[in-house]
Design a protein around this motif. Structure first.
Motif, PDB file in Angstrom:
ATOM      1  N   ALA A   1       0.828  -1.213   0.000  1.00 22.18           N
ATOM      2  CA  ALA A   1       0.000   0.000   0.000  1.00 22.18           C
ATOM      3  C   ALA A   1       0.862   1.262   0.000  1.00 22.18           C
ATOM      4  O   ALA A   1       0.551   2.244  -0.695  1.00 22.18           O
ATOM      5  N   ILE A   2       1.956   1.236   0.758  1.00 23.37           N
ATOM      6  CA  ILE A   2       2.838   2.403   0.824  1.00 23.37           C
ATOM      7  C   ILE A   2       3.479   2.671  -0.536  1.00 23.37           C
ATOM      8  O   ILE A   2       3.653   3.827  -0.944  1.00 23.37           O
ATOM      9  N   GLY A   3       3.831   1.584  -1.241  1.00 26.57           N
ATOM     10  CA  GLY A   3       4.401   1.767  -2.576  1.00 26.57           C
ATOM     11  C   GLY A   3       3.464   2.535  -3.479  1.00 26.57           C
ATOM     12  O   GLY A   3       3.893   3.422  -4.229  1.00 26.57           O
ATOM     13  N   ARG A   4       2.169   2.217  -3.428  1.00 28.34           N
ATOM     14  CA  ARG A   4       1.185   2.958  -4.229  1.00 28.34           C
ATOM     15  C   ARG A   4       1.025   4.380  -3.719  1.00 28.34           C
ATOM     16  O   ARG A   4       0.841   5.323  -4.493  1.00 28.34           O
ATOM     17  N   LEU A   5       1.067   4.544  -2.397  1.00 28.94           N
ATOM     18  CA  LEU A   5       0.820   5.855  -1.791  1.00 28.94           C
ATOM     19  C   LEU A   5       1.908   6.864  -2.164  1.00 28.94           C
ATOM     20  O   LEU A   5       1.635   8.059  -2.343  1.00 28.94           O
ATOM     21  N   MET A   6       3.160   6.401  -2.320  1.00 24.24           N
ATOM     22  CA  MET A   6       4.265   7.326  -2.580  1.00 24.24           C
ATOM     23  C   MET A   6       4.330   7.807  -4.020  1.00 24.24           C
ATOM     24  O   MET A   6       5.016   8.784  -4.319  1.00 24.24           O
ATOM     25  N   VAL A   7       3.627   7.146  -4.908  1.00 25.20           N
ATOM     26  CA  VAL A   7       3.702   7.505  -6.326  1.00 25.20           C
ATOM     27  C   VAL A   7       3.208   8.932  -6.548  1.00 25.20           C
ATOM     28  O   VAL A   7       2.110   9.301  -6.116  1.00 25.20           O
ATOM     29  N   GLY A   8       4.018   9.729  -7.195  1.00 24.86           N
ATOM     30  CA  GLY A   8       3.633  11.098  -7.552  1.00 24.86           C
ATOM     31  C   GLY A   8       3.685  12.083  -6.410  1.00 24.86           C
ATOM     32  O   GLY A   8       3.174  13.201  -6.527  1.00 24.86           O
ATOM     33  N   ARG A   9       4.290  11.705  -5.285  1.00 25.80           N
ATOM     34  CA  ARG A   9       4.368  12.593  -4.137  1.00 25.80           C
ATOM     35  C   ARG A   9       5.807  12.724  -3.658  1.00 25.80           C
ATOM     36  O   ARG A   9       6.625  11.831  -3.868  1.00 25.80           O
ATOM     37  N   THR A  10       6.089  13.830  -2.983  1.00 28.51           N
ATOM     38  CA  THR A  10       7.339  13.946  -2.243  1.00 28.51           C
ATOM     39  C   THR A  10       7.141  13.189  -0.937  1.00 28.51           C
ATOM     40  O   THR A  10       6.211  13.469  -0.188  1.00 28.51           O
ATOM     41  N   ALA A  11       7.995  12.212  -0.695  1.00 29.59           N
ATOM     42  CA  ALA A  11       7.800  11.332   0.461  1.00 29.59           C
ATOM     43  C   ALA A  11       9.031  11.334   1.353  1.00 29.59           C
ATOM     44  O   ALA A  11      10.161  11.201   0.867  1.00 29.59           O
ATOM     45  N   LEU A  12       8.802  11.509   2.653  1.00 27.93           N
ATOM     46  CA  LEU A  12       9.860  11.410   3.659  1.00 27.93           C
ATOM     47  C   LEU A  12       9.562  10.192   4.519  1.00 27.93           C
ATOM     48  O   LEU A  12       8.470  10.070   5.074  1.00 27.93           O
ATOM     49  N   VAL A  13      10.547   9.286   4.617  1.00 26.03           N
ATOM     50  CA  VAL A  13      10.351   8.044   5.350  1.00 26.03           C
ATOM     51  C   VAL A  13      11.349   7.990   6.500  1.00 26.03           C
ATOM     52  O   VAL A  13      12.554   7.876   6.280  1.00 26.03           O
ATOM     53  N   ILE A  14      10.838   8.137   7.740  1.00 31.71           N
ATOM     54  CA  ILE A  14      11.697   7.957   8.915  1.00 31.71           C
ATOM     55  C   ILE A  14      11.852   6.461   9.126  1.00 31.71           C
ATOM     56  O   ILE A  14      10.868   5.751   9.355  1.00 31.71           O
ATOM     57  N   ALA A  15      13.074   5.973   9.029  1.00 26.45           N
ATOM     58  CA  ALA A  15      13.291   4.529   9.041  1.00 26.45           C
ATOM     59  C   ALA A  15      14.179   4.140  10.210  1.00 26.45           C
ATOM     60  O   ALA A  15      15.246   4.703  10.412  1.00 26.45           O
ATOM     61  N   HIS A  16      13.703   3.152  10.967  1.00 29.16           N
ATOM     62  CA  HIS A  16      14.522   2.553  12.016  1.00 29.16           C
ATOM     63  C   HIS A  16      15.106   1.232  11.525  1.00 29.16           C
ATOM     64  O   HIS A  16      16.193   0.844  11.914  1.00 29.16           O
ATOM     65  N   ARG A  17      14.358   0.556  10.642  1.00 29.86           N
ATOM     66  CA  ARG A  17      14.882  -0.647   9.996  1.00 29.86           C
ATOM     67  C   ARG A  17      15.333  -0.254   8.594  1.00 29.86           C
ATOM     68  O   ARG A  17      14.523   0.156   7.757  1.00 29.86           O
ATOM     69  N   LEU A  18      16.619  -0.379   8.334  1.00 30.25           N
ATOM     70  CA  LEU A  18      17.178   0.136   7.087  1.00 30.25           C
ATOM     71  C   LEU A  18      16.717  -0.651   5.870  1.00 30.25           C
ATOM     72  O   LEU A  18      16.851  -0.178   4.743  1.00 30.25           O
TER      73      LEU A  18
END
Length: 618
Positions: free
Chosen positions: A533-550
């Motif tokens: 779902a996140i893969g679809r959500l990021m399409v066409g947007r500026t996305a910032l992902v705070i990641a604890h698991r690299l």
């Protein structure tokens, strides 16, 4: 800070009165009707004892001319009955008008308080019991009804009757007017002193523990799942019992002081009554007053005594209401966390390019800034991962973009617009956020998904749920999209809550997306659905992902590695992994080694657990 708070609390009546006058001024016609009607009714009541005296005098002259006496008595009686009807009618008008006045002020106060609390800073909410804040607001709203009744329907007419009676008695018998005036002044002064200096301090302490009581209840009930998880019901019972014991102690002291104050006031009233009666009898003995005059004086005193006795009770009730309201008034003195500039304009985000220009930022009064001359640009449509140790500055980075804090120096720009120059609501409405721990309202699933777009249709809500891989589990629920999720969404699993938050972000359709490790602590199936779902959500947007698991940032366009408030490394996963001594590579290898160690240790743990559960007899 402490000295300022003590000074404010020591003079609570002043701020509360100013607060009430401000609200009364919004309802001037109703206020004028209440005060005018009750004052007229009181003036009519003052005149009744005068006619009672004339009635007695008419009856005492019956031996001379009974017909004339009867005529005067009937005429006087008719006037007294008419005045009684006037008093009843005017009081009914006043009592009826005070109902909408109080309800509208209570409504205004509740709405105003909610408006302010919603806009207090993130730090304020983090350090305040929600239950205590709710208790302050609801207790103050209830106190408004008491204050209106006390000030407008009790103390105001009491002042009218006391002043009017003193003037009437003084006009006919100056000595009686003097006795009444002195008795009234001493009684009122004693009542005010007892209420403000003797009862108020105790009431303030009992209110403080009452607020704490509400906060403790809300805290324990809100965390009931944790209580059950550790079998800590008895421990929480003990904690709550200790607070109730303190509440009983402080409340008992307040009630004891109320009782002692009432006894002193009653004793003073008997002294004033005895003095007036003695002076009236002396005047009659000297031939300066008729039996009707003595009746007038005694009847007048009974009226005044009722008002004086009520004054004591009303002053105590007023002080109690002031104590109930002062915490709400203090909320209005609290500065808003961040206020829009007077000339702030709505922000319009289209490309969603983000720029940090020489940004310096420090939390509160910390001497050392977290960021010092930080500059970075995130291009429109980029998918950027933010990684680093805890406390390195990655979460603060997105909070500054949302303008949950103002920068100490420099600027944060979105599409060339300084976030500090725009309205906060317009900024945040164009940023979709999927937090690590999604919070849902105790409302239906449909309402939670549509929170980002209140006017969304059922078809739009369902489409967003499908994009977030949430429609399947929602359709299995007996009530479907009408299902209530429980407080903070406790009726749903972690993966289900996360998918609802993603559906909400889909429906927001914002150009800027922030994901705070949205797949942490989930089972493999939930993680797969959410990643999809996140893969679809990021399409066409500026996305910032705070990641604890690299592992979650491998496929992103770019990774920013934070270290102690600076961007230590910037590049793609492959580029950063290729740096032999790089921070990102060390973090990645550390997580990889930990994962390998965990996986290899699992069979040994399982074997040990199996052996520990095997009966000794085998």
């Amino acid at each position: 800070m402490v000295k300022h708070r003590r000074k404010r609390r020591g003079s609570a009546i002043g701020p509360v009165l100013v607060f009430m006058f401000r609200h009364w001024s919004r309802r001037k016609p109703l206020l004028a009707l209440v005060t005018g009607a009750i004052a007229a009714a009181t003036l009519a009541e003052i005149v009744v004892p005068l006619f009672a005296g004339r009635l007695v005098d008419a009856l005492t002259r019956a031996g001379n001319d009974r017909a004339l006496a009867a005529s005067e008595a009937i005429e006087t009686f008719a006037l007294m009955a008419g005045l009684g009807l006037v008093v009843v009618g005017l009081r009914h008008i006043a009592w009826s008008a005070v109902i909408p006045l109080s309800l509208r002020i209570m409504s205004d106060m509740g709405v105003d308080a909610f408006h302010r609390v919603q806009r207090f800073s993130t730090d304020w909410h983090a350090g305040t019991f929600a239950g205590s804040t709710v208790r302050k607001i609801t207790r103050a709203m209830a106190a408004v009804d008491m204050i209106d009744d006390v000030l407008l329907l009790a103390l105001w007419p009491s002042c009218v009757v006391l002043v009017g009676t003193i003037l009437l008695l003084g006009w006919q018998w100056p000595v009686l007017g003097l006795v009444m005036a002195l008795g009234t002044i001493v009684y009122v002064a004693l009542t005010i002193l007892l209420a403000t200096r003797y009862i108020a301090p105790a009431a303030r302490l009992s209110n403080a523990v009452d607020t704490r009581l509400g906060g403790t209840l809300a805290d324990a009930l809100g965390c009931n799942a944790v209580v059950k998880a550790f079998g800590a019901e008895a421990r929480e019972d003990s904690r709550f019992t200790s607070i109730v014991a303190k509440w009983i102690k402080r409340t008992r002291r307040t009630w004891v002081r109320h009782t002692a104050s009432g006894t002193l006031q009653l004793a003073l009233l008997w002294i004033v009554r005895t003095s007036l009666t003695a002076v009236a009898l002396l005047l009659w003995w000297q031939g300066r007053a008729s039996p009707g005059d003595v009746t007038y004086v005694l009847t007048t005193y009974f009226v005044v005594q009722g008002y004086l006795r009520d004054v004591g009770q009303h002053v105590n009730q007023f002080q109690r209401s002031v104590n109930d309201m002062e915490e709400l008034v203090a909320l209005h003195d609290e500065p808003l966390g961040l206020a829009d500039k007077p000339d702030a304009a709505p922000m319009t985000i289209s490309a969603a390019e983000i720029q940090f220009q020489h940004v310096t930022f420090r939390y509160g009064v910390h001497a050392t800034p977290l960021y010092d001359d930080l500059s970075v640009t995130i291009r429109a449509g980029e998918r950027v991962g933010l990684v680093g140790h805890s406390g390195s500055g990655k979460t603060t980075f997105v909070k500054l973009i949302q303008r949950l804090y103002d920068v100490t120096g420099g600027r944060v720009l979105i599409d060339g617009q300084d976030v500090a120059d725009t309205t906060q609501s317009s900024l945040r409405q164009q940023i979709a956020i999927v937090p690590q721990e999604p919070i849902l309202f105790h409302r239906s699933l449909a309402e939670n998904i549509a929170y980002a777009r209140p006017g969304a249709s059922a078809a739009m809500i369902r489409h967003a749920a499908q994009l977030a891989n949430a429609a399947e589990f929602i359709d299995r629920l007996p009530q479907g999209y009408a299902t209530l999720v429980g407080e903070r969404g406790v009726k749903l699993s972690g993966g289900e809550r996360q998918r609802i938050a993603i559906a909400r972000a889909f429906l927001a359709d914002a150009p800027l997306l922030i994901l705070d490790e949205a797949t942490s602590s989930l089972d493999s199936e939930s993680e797969r659905l959410i990643q999809d779902a996140i893969g679809r959500l990021m399409v066409g947007r500026t996305a910032l992902v705070i990641a604890h698991r690299l592992s979650t940032v491998r496929s992103l366009d770019r990774i920013l590695v934070f270290d102690r408030g600076r961007i230590a490394e910037d590049g793609t996963h492959a580029t950063l992994l290729g740096r032999v001594d790089g921070l990102y590579r060390r973090l990645f290898e550390l997580q990889t080694d930990t994962l390998v160690a965990t996986v290899s240790a699992a069979p040994r743990r399982e074997l040990a657990e199996t052996r520990s559960m095997t009966p000794l007899s085998t």
